[in-house]
Each structure stands twice: as structure tokens, then as C-alpha cells.
Design an enzyme around this catalytic site. Structure first.
Site, PDB file in Angstrom:
ATOM      1  N   GLU A 185       0.872  -1.181   0.000  1.00  8.87           N
ATOM      2  CA  GLU A 185       0.000   0.000   0.000  1.00  8.87           C
ATOM      3  C   GLU A 185       0.908   1.231   0.000  1.00  8.87           C
ATOM      4  OE1 GLU A 185      -3.462  -0.154   2.849  1.00  8.87           O
ATOM      5  OE2 GLU A 185      -2.354  -1.916   3.508  1.00  8.87           O
ATOM      6  N   ARG A 208       4.020 -13.241   9.589  1.00 16.23           N
ATOM      7  CA  ARG A 208       4.668 -11.960   9.350  1.00 16.23           C
ATOM      8  C   ARG A 208       5.892 -11.844  10.256  1.00 16.23           C
ATOM      9  NH1 ARG A 208       0.673  -7.321  10.760  1.00 16.23           N
ATOM     10  NH2 ARG A 208       2.521  -6.069  10.404  1.00 16.23           N
ATOM     11  N   LYS A 217       2.395   0.383  10.744  1.00 16.31           N
ATOM     12  CA  LYS A 217       2.601   1.614   9.961  1.00 16.31           C
ATOM     13  C   LYS A 217       1.998   2.816  10.680  1.00 16.31           C
ATOM     14  CE  LYS A 217       2.611   0.286   5.361  1.00 16.31           C
ATOM     15  NZ  LYS A 217       2.044   0.287   4.008  1.00 16.31           N
TER      16      LYS A 217
END
Length: 555
Positions: free
Chosen positions: A34, A258, A268
Site C-alpha cells: 500500500e 509476518r 505503519k
């Protein structure tokens, strides 16, 4: 261990089976960032995995930006992501954007409406959340769920035409409001956002949600192995549902754990807070876990790829110790870093019996390199040594310089401290020493036994610069899961500045593409803000794992 001897991870097993069975002739993976922030060390694992799988099996990887939220996205992030991937050593086959598919995705949405599998809902976000129920209580149908195909097409086209305000209507998939999997309880496919998009401008005022854009974009590109992190496991049934109902290319989603790293945060949103609130100097602050921050700090792409390969591909989340990342960069830098002598806290040494002259002494650039080059270092009768390398009244096992004690100066002579000069306050300001002329490295008396070798810099030839010694940004192992605000756990000593360090003259010509080991100090890298007038060096990492030592002491 050779490549052949390594056991395959579960994704490699799947790919090999798919290729062997003829399910696919070649594989196509994708990396879908993104563009709403900078990539961090967690993304590096996904990059190495996706590009690595394709490279290993002769396939290709697409870079596809998931640019479905115009409010948070920026071209700056797009550019930084591309730079980071290339820096890590990978190149994509195609560069795509979810926005490339906005028209196709819109047609897919109309197809689902025509099939009676999507409807326009006028409920507010709060009402939709309430109607969804809980994991143990089924959801309730929206009062708008029974709209006709014609009504839904009319309202959806009106949404596209800009006839409604943000939040006034959404398009939802008609799946199952009683499904045990909450993701299947009529998820939102489109929302209204009257905002300019960084690529499509004002052409659209409705934007697809990730769950709708993701699988369909994979399918449009004919991605064979769509690799996601574990939080998307519950989204996979929806991914499959959309593909099945639309009857399009059956891309398949696979999930892996992850990367979670201790002593930092990987969210983020939290990283953006650190930047916006001024706790760090920017996304590329060398304390940040961003790839651009690690690059600025002096990490190498080789060390990050080594780290990603060492931690492997798991199916269960775990917290990886940042000391493994530091070990990987030390391993690589030890092989490639140029050795240089730099004094941070200078104490003057005058060699009383050294002739009034200067000479050049040779020293190796990297003893780990069998074909190392050598450099000439100027030597004179006035030197700087580290203040910590002298003690006037040393304890028993202090082997460095003290009155009457001898030490070797690295690549130079053995010296002996004869006299200590102090100021009026009793502080040591200078050492008067004598040198052994025959003790030069490689000379007749170079084998005289001394207990320590220390580094030094010739005062008349010294160059100066600023040193920034970076450490871990947080003082607790898992700041995101501590009580209260995670920012309360920022390490106050994460940056310590040495305003003026003294170095051998070879560093006057330091380069941005070179890495340096300051002897006995650590690994350092020239900061991007350096100029002709002022050089700044960032500490990449210490020579040893000092945190492990401190924790042992604490225990």
C-alpha cells in the site's frame, strides 16, 4: 549447507508440486504494497519470499501497488517503495496499480449485482457494525439487503456518478450474515470517497475495499501463488468466494507468519506517529525499522536478505530477536568494511624521544580479506588516544596504558607512559611517553610481549567529523504490547552524538558506498546529510552484542 541440502519451506513444496503436476507451466507471484508509508523490515521478508520464489523456480514477480485509498496515499511512498525493492536486489517483471483495474473492478461489481450477489446499503458505518453481530451471535440482515437488481444497479451507478455524499451509501457483497467467519457477513466492496487519487485524479469518487480489489487484481494478472501474512487467513474464504462467483482465473492465496521484531514497532500507524510527533527525524531516521532507515544507518542489502533467509517461512507468528538482524549485518560488514582509526574522547600523548619528523606506517584495510589492500597512515610525536585507554591507578587486570606500563599502538610502535600532566583541577590533560624505536610492527623488536594494543591518531594529520551512535529505539522488548502509550517506552539513549571525533586522514575521502569499521568502536556509515564542510557518520552496529551482555549483568 548447500542450496540442495536445505529443506524446502512449505511454500516451496507447494510450488514444486504445482509445477510437477502440470497445474502451472510457470509461476507468477506479486508484491502488493500500500503506498501509504515507507516499507519496513517486515516487508523485506515478504519481498525476499515473493521475488525469491519466482527467481528459484524460473517465474516472475509483479509489483502491484494497492492504491485503493486516495486519502492516505502519496507518490513519495510509491517512489520510496520502488527504491527499496531495487536496493534489496530485486527487479519486478511488471509494474501495476490496483487503480489500473478500477474500470474492470467496477464491471465485476455490476456482474455480482446482476447475479443478486451484491447490494447497495444506506446504513451508517455504526449500524452496519452493529448488524454484523459477534463471533458467537449471528448478524442481522440489513433492511436494504432485499433491494432488486435494478434498484442496486441504479444506486451503484449513482454512487459512481457522484450523486451521494461520503458514507451515504456502500456496496456490500451478499454472502451470509450468519457465517461463523465474520469476514463473510456481507463485507463492504465499495465506499464513497470524494478525494483526489494520486493517479486517477478526480475520475472516481467510489473506491474498492482491499478484500474486493485484492483477489480480483490477482486474478486479472493471473497470479498463481498469492502470498499474504497470517492475518489474512480468515479473508481467504472471501477471496475464493469472489473468484468463484465471478468465474474468473482462480488465483490462490497462501499465508505465512509476518515478521515481528523485538525492541521496535512494525505497525505503519505507530511508525507514522513517531514521524509526525517528532520522536524521530523522519521515515529514514536510522533508528526506524524502515528499509530506508536501515539503509541510511549502514545496513547492507546482503545482510537483510541473509536475515530474511535465516528466519525462514513459518506458519505461526513469533517475535524475532533483533540481535539476529544485528548479527547478520556484523557478519557481512566484517568481510567488507574498511578498517580505520578514530578517537572519540581524545587524550593527548607526547612521545618525548620521537625525532622531530613524520613517517608513514602501513596498515591493512581489512584483515578478513585475503587480498586486502593497505594504506599509509602518518605518524608523529603528538598523538590522540582514547581517554578510556589510560588509567592513572588501574585495577589489577587493566592492561592498557598506565604509569610505567607499555602498550602497542596498532600498526606502529610500543610506547611506555613515563609522566602524567594534569590541570589545576587535577584532570589528566596529557601523557608524556617514550617509544621503543625497534618495536615498529614488523621490526626487530616487534615481538616484545605487551598485554594490549590500542588505536591512535596523529594530531597534526587528524580529520574531524560528527558521529551519531544509534541504539535500539525502545528500551522494552515488545513496546506495542506494554501498558499505556507505546511511546512512553522510547529509549532515551537511542541516539548519542559525538560532536567532534578525530580520525586518520584516509577518512577525509570517505565514500557513500563504502562501509567502515572504526577499530574497537563498531561499524559506521557516512550519513546522507554529510557535506564537503562537515562529515557525519552513523553507527550501524557495535562490534559485539552489547545488549546480551547487559541483560546477563542484570540477571
Amino acid at each position: 549447507m548447500t542450496e540442495e541440502e536445505k529443506s524446502l519451506n512449505f511454500l516451496e513444496e507447494i510450488v514444486e508440486e504445482d509445477l510437477a503436476s502440470g497445474k502451472y507451466k510457470s509461476i507468477l507471484t506479486r508484491f502488493p504494497p500500500e503506498p501509504n508509508g515507507y516499507l519496513h523490515i517486515g516487508h523485506s521478508k515478504s519481498i525476499v519470499l515473493n521475488f525469491g520464489l519466482a527467481n528459484k523456480y524460473g517465474g516472475k514477480t509483479n509489483l502491484r501497488f494497492d492504491d485503493t485509498n486516495p486519502v492516505t496515499e502519496d507518490v513519495e511512498y510509491v517512489d520510496s517503495i520502488k527504491e527499496d525493492i531495487r536496493w534489496l536486489g530485486f527487479e519486478w517483471s511488471n509494474e501495476f496499480y490496483a487503480s489500473d483495474y478500477f474500470e474492470q473492478l467496477y464491471r465485476f461489481a455490476e456482474d455480482l449485482i446482476r447475479k443478486g450477489l451484491a447490494y447497495v446499503d444506506d446504513s451508517s458505518a455504526e449500524q452496519i457494525a452493529e448488524m454484523k453481530g459477534t463471533p458467537t451471535v449471528p448478524g442481522k440482515d440489513s433492511p436494504y439487503r432485499s433491494r432488486t437488481v435494478e434498484e442496486n444497479l441504479q444506486f451503484f451507478r449513482g454512487m459512481r456518478a457522484g450523486n451521494y455524499k461520503d458514507g451515504e451509501k456502500v456496496l456490500r457483497a451478499k454472502v451470509d450474515m450468519a457465517a461463523p467467519n465474520m469476514q463473510l457477513r456481507d463485507p463492504i466492496m465499495y465506499r464513497i470517497k470524494h478525494a483526489s487519487h494520486h493517479r486517477t485524479g478526480d475520475a472516481w469518487c467510489i473506491y474498492p475495499m482491499y478484500d474486493f480489489a485484492h483477489g480480483q487484481s490477482d486474478s486479472i494478472e493471473k497470479i498463481t501463488h498469492s502470498v499474504c501474512t497470517l492475518e489474512f487467513v480468515s479473508h481467504r474464504p472471501l477471496y475464493d468466494w469472489f473468484i468463484e462467483k465471478l468465474e474468473i482465473f482462480p488465483s490462490h492465496q497462501y499465508e505465512f507468519a509476518r515478521l515481528n521484531l523485538n525492541y521496535t514497532v512494525m505497525s505503519k500507524r505507530k511508525l507514522l506517529q513517531l514521524v509526525n510527533e517528532g520522536h524521530v527525524s523522519g521515515w529514514d531516521d536510522p533508528r526506524m525499522p524502515t528499509i530506508s532507515g536501515l539503509r541510511r544507518r549502514g545496513y547492507t542489502p546482503e545482510s537483510i536478505r541473509m536475515f530474511a533467509e535465516r528466519i525462514g517461512v513459518q506458519k505461526r507468528d513469533n517475535l524475532i530477536d533483533v540481535s539476529l538482524l544485528e548479527f547478520c549485518v556484523r557478519e557481512h560488514l566484517n568481510r567488507i568494511a574498511l578498517r580505520r582509526m578514530v578517537v572519540f574522547d581524545p587524550l593527548k600523548v607526547v612521545l618525548t624521544n620521537y625525532p622531530d619528523q613524520e613517517e608513514l606506517l602501513r596498515s591493512e584495510d581489512n584483515p578478513e580479506d585475503a587480498e586486502t589492500s593497505y594504506r599509509d597512515m602518518p605518524f608523529s610525536g603528538e598523538l590522540y588516544i582514547e581517554r578510556e585507554d589510560f588509567m592513572e591507578n588501574p585495577p589489577k587486570k587493566f592492561f592498557r596504558l598506565s604509569p610505567g606500563q607499555k602498550v602497542r599502538l596498532k600498526s606502529a610502535y610500543i610506547i611506555q607512559c613515563d609522566e602524567v600532566v594534569k590541570d589545576a583541577a587535577g584532570n589528566v590533560t596529557e601523557l608524556r611517553c617514550s617509544y621503543l624505536p625497534e618495536s615498529k610492527s614488523g621490526g626487530a623488536q616487534s615481538n616484545i610481549k605487551v598485554q594490549a594494543t590500542i588505536h591512535w591518531v596523529s594530531i597534526p594529520h587528524a580529520v574531524t567529523f560528527e558521529v551519531k551512535q544509534y541504539d535500539r529505539l525502545f528500551r522494552v522488548e515488545d513496546p506495542a504490547n506494554e501498558e499505556g502509550d507505546f511511546k512512553a517506552y522510547i529509549n532515551p539513549d537511542s541516539l548519542q552524538v559525538v560532536p567532534v571525533a578525530y580520525a586518520e586522514p584516509a577518512l577525509r575521502h570517505a565514500k557513500f558506498d563504502k562501509h567502515y569499521q572504526f577499530l574497537r568502536k563498531g561499524y559506521f556509515y557516512l550519513d546522507k546529510d554529510s557535506s564537503e564542510d562537515k562529515m557525519i557518520f552513523n553507527r550501524t552496529t557495535t562490534l559485539r552484542d552489547t545488549w546480551a551482555r547487559e541483560q546477563k549483568k542484570g540477571g
